[in-house]
Scaffold this active site. Structure first.
Site, PDB file in Angstrom:
ATOM      1  N   ASP A   8       0.863  -1.183   0.000  1.00 26.40           N
ATOM      2  CA  ASP A   8       0.000   0.000   0.000  1.00 26.40           C
ATOM      3  C   ASP A   8       0.900   1.233   0.000  1.00 26.40           C
ATOM      4  O   ASP A   8       2.118   1.133  -0.225  1.00 26.40           O
ATOM      5  CB  ASP A   8      -1.022  -0.045   1.162  1.00 26.40           C
ATOM      6  N   CYS A  65       2.858  -3.246   4.217  1.00 30.67           N
ATOM      7  CA  CYS A  65       2.056  -2.070   4.585  1.00 30.67           C
ATOM      8  C   CYS A  65       2.811  -1.383   5.716  1.00 30.67           C
ATOM      9  O   CYS A  65       4.005  -1.658   5.903  1.00 30.67           O
ATOM     10  CB  CYS A  65       0.615  -2.449   4.947  1.00 30.67           C
ATOM     11  N   HIS A  98       8.080 -24.500   9.314  1.00 26.91           N
ATOM     12  CA  HIS A  98       7.044 -25.117  10.158  1.00 26.91           C
ATOM     13  C   HIS A  98       5.620 -24.833   9.690  1.00 26.91           C
ATOM     14  O   HIS A  98       4.756 -25.700   9.800  1.00 26.91           O
ATOM     15  CB  HIS A  98       7.178 -24.618  11.608  1.00 26.91           C
ATOM     16  N   HIS A 133       4.932 -31.218  10.951  1.00 27.36           N
ATOM     17  CA  HIS A 133       4.450 -29.884  10.576  1.00 27.36           C
ATOM     18  C   HIS A 133       3.345 -29.984   9.523  1.00 27.36           C
ATOM     19  O   HIS A 133       2.451 -29.155   9.483  1.00 27.36           O
ATOM     20  CB  HIS A 133       5.610 -29.027  10.072  1.00 27.36           C
TER      21      HIS A 133
END
Ligand code: RB5
Length: 148
Positions: A8, A65, A98, A133
């Site tokens: 942005d 952002c 992970h 995981h």
């Protein structure tokens, strides 16, 4: 490797720094973000980048952002996205290993340029470790598929 990047109005400067860094590493960069002087509400750019990743048009995404928080909350609303808001290299690496994160979110007002490059390097160089995981990521996917 193909990386889609979006930002942005808080992030054009850091975006350019990271783009240049990726290009020196021979990474293909797709820039969907706004330029200096332009404005966009962060959920709109987050959706654009997230959908780009989910369409398999890029291997990973990067969103910027002011804090990284707005884009991460927004990107995580898109099914299949695991966006990690990160401000240190260790978490960036672990988010891939992970959590199988597919979008890295960085706060341009939080993280300096050099640290952001280190974070990005860890993110793109690490790979998902699978095994236990995978089971946990599968639970995330199951939650995502639950009707509420
Ligand atoms: C824009 O000023 C700012 O709110 C945005 O970049 C971001 O930090 C939101 O999470």
């Amino acid at each position: 490797m193909r990386i889609v990047i979006g930002n942005d109005h808080a992030g054009p400067k850091l975006k350019e720094v990271l783009k240049e860094h990726l290009i020196t590493k021979d990474v293909e960069v797709i820039d969907l973000g706004v330029r200096e002087g332009e404005k966009i509400d962060y959920p709109l750019i987050a959706k654009k980048v997230a959908e780009y990743v989910m369409a398999n048009k890029a291997d990973l995404g990067v969103l910027i952002c002011g804090t990284g928080i707005g884009v991460s909350i927004s990107a995580n609303k898109v099914k299949g996205i695991r966006a990690a808001c990160v401000s240190d290299p260790y978490s960036a690496k672990l988010s891939r290993q992970h959590n199988d994160a597919n979008i890295l979110c960085i706060g341009a007002r939080v993280v300096g340029d050099e640290l952001a490059k280190m974070i990005l390097d860890e993110f793109i160089e690490a790979s998902f470790l699978g095994d236990r995981h995978q089971r946990r990521v599968d639970i995330i996917k199951a939650i995502e598929n639950e009707e509420v």
